[in-house]
Every structure is written in C-alpha cells, then in structure tokens.
Scaffold this motif. Sequence first.
Motif, PDB file in Angstrom:
ATOM      1  N   TYR A 134       6.568  -1.355  -5.752  1.00  0.00           N
ATOM      2  CA  TYR A 134       5.693  -2.427  -6.231  1.00  0.00           C
ATOM      3  C   TYR A 134       6.407  -3.263  -7.291  1.00  0.00           C
ATOM      4  O   TYR A 134       6.384  -4.500  -7.252  1.00  0.00           O
ATOM      5  CB  TYR A 134       4.398  -1.825  -6.766  1.00  0.00           C
ATOM      6  N   TRP A 193      -2.489  -2.615  -3.338  1.00  0.00           N
ATOM      7  CA  TRP A 193      -3.803  -2.308  -2.787  1.00  0.00           C
ATOM      8  C   TRP A 193      -4.259  -0.967  -3.332  1.00  0.00           C
ATOM      9  O   TRP A 193      -3.538   0.026  -3.261  1.00  0.00           O
ATOM     10  CB  TRP A 193      -3.755  -2.274  -1.264  1.00  0.00           C
ATOM     11  N   HIS A 211      -0.497   8.003   0.169  1.00  0.00           N
ATOM     12  CA  HIS A 211      -1.381   6.948   0.675  1.00  0.00           C
ATOM     13  C   HIS A 211      -2.233   7.396   1.861  1.00  0.00           C
ATOM     14  O   HIS A 211      -3.280   6.809   2.112  1.00  0.00           O
ATOM     15  CB  HIS A 211      -0.594   5.673   1.019  1.00  0.00           C
ATOM     16  N   PHE A 221       0.866  -1.183   0.000  1.00  0.00           N
ATOM     17  CA  PHE A 221       0.000   0.000   0.000  1.00  0.00           C
ATOM     18  C   PHE A 221       0.901   1.231   0.000  1.00  0.00           C
ATOM     19  O   PHE A 221       1.108   1.870   1.015  1.00  0.00           O
ATOM     20  CB  PHE A 221      -0.915  -0.033   1.212  1.00  0.00           C
ATOM     21  N   TRP A 236     -10.104   5.871  -5.341  1.00  0.00           N
ATOM     22  CA  TRP A 236      -8.809   6.457  -5.665  1.00  0.00           C
ATOM     23  C   TRP A 236      -8.912   7.478  -6.795  1.00  0.00           C
ATOM     24  O   TRP A 236      -8.178   8.466  -6.798  1.00  0.00           O
ATOM     25  CB  TRP A 236      -7.754   5.390  -5.965  1.00  0.00           C
ATOM     26  N   VAL A 255      -6.234   7.922   1.948  1.00  0.00           N
ATOM     27  CA  VAL A 255      -7.263   6.918   2.211  1.00  0.00           C
ATOM     28  C   VAL A 255      -8.201   7.368   3.324  1.00  0.00           C
ATOM     29  O   VAL A 255      -9.363   6.988   3.372  1.00  0.00           O
ATOM     30  CB  VAL A 255      -6.646   5.530   2.517  1.00  0.00           C
ATOM     31  N   MET A 308      -6.898   1.934  -2.963  1.00  0.00           N
ATOM     32  CA  MET A 308      -7.852   2.473  -1.992  1.00  0.00           C
ATOM     33  C   MET A 308      -9.191   2.753  -2.664  1.00  0.00           C
ATOM     34  O   MET A 308      -9.230   3.093  -3.853  1.00  0.00           O
ATOM     35  CB  MET A 308      -7.295   3.725  -1.313  1.00  0.00           C
TER      36      MET A 308
END
Length: 126
Positions: free
Chosen positions: A47, A61, A118, A36, A66, A121, A63
Amino acid sequence: LPPGSRGTVAYYAGQLPARLLSWLGHAARAPKVVIFPDYDGVGLLNYAKLLECSRSPCTLWLMPNWRELLSTYGSNQVWQNTRGDFETALARIKEHSVPDEVLELCAALRQQGLALEHEAVWLRVD
C-alpha cells in the motif's frame, strides 16, 4: 466484487511487481486504484509503495467487520514474521494523507500483535 462494480482486477502474490508499480507511476491509469492486501507488514508495505508511485489516487480497501475478524482470526505468527515491514510501511504511510480508519487498522494490528489474511473476508463472525 460487490454487485454493479466496474473495473479491472489484478492479482499478485507477495510483493507488487516493480513493473506494475512503474506502469502505475508513468501515467494516471484509472480514476482510482484500490488495493486489498493482507493486513500485515507486507500488505501495508505494498500500500505504501502504491501511495508513493501511483499517478492515480490509491485507497486501501477495508473489509467489513475487520475489527472482529482480526480479533477472531488474527495471527500472531504472521504479525511477528512481518513486523519489520509493518514498521517501515507505517512510517511511509504516515507521510501521506490516508483515511483515519487505515491508521486505526494499523493501531489495532500493533496493539493486538495480530495480522489478518485477506481471505478472512469470506469468514463469518458470529
């Protein structure tokens, strides 16, 4: 984590440590590894590194909402600062079988010239 979740959470700042990547590459450590990251070049490069080295299946992941969060809270400055990493990451990600929605995220980042932290979220889009 969503209610009923089971697993281990590992926090990292910036780049995934080489020691962790090596450990994940040595043997399958979990049924699935979920990352995440920030939705920027650095996060996507992390990633890509997981996809390349992990013996366990890896997923990014996404969210909820997004797309709306990106449009509302995305940062052009962060995009500009990490664009080189984004281009490198995208080329490496495309070498793997990833969900279409991950590629849609990448296309939206590029098209809008925005990145998303991030922490978004926890923000609400009204």
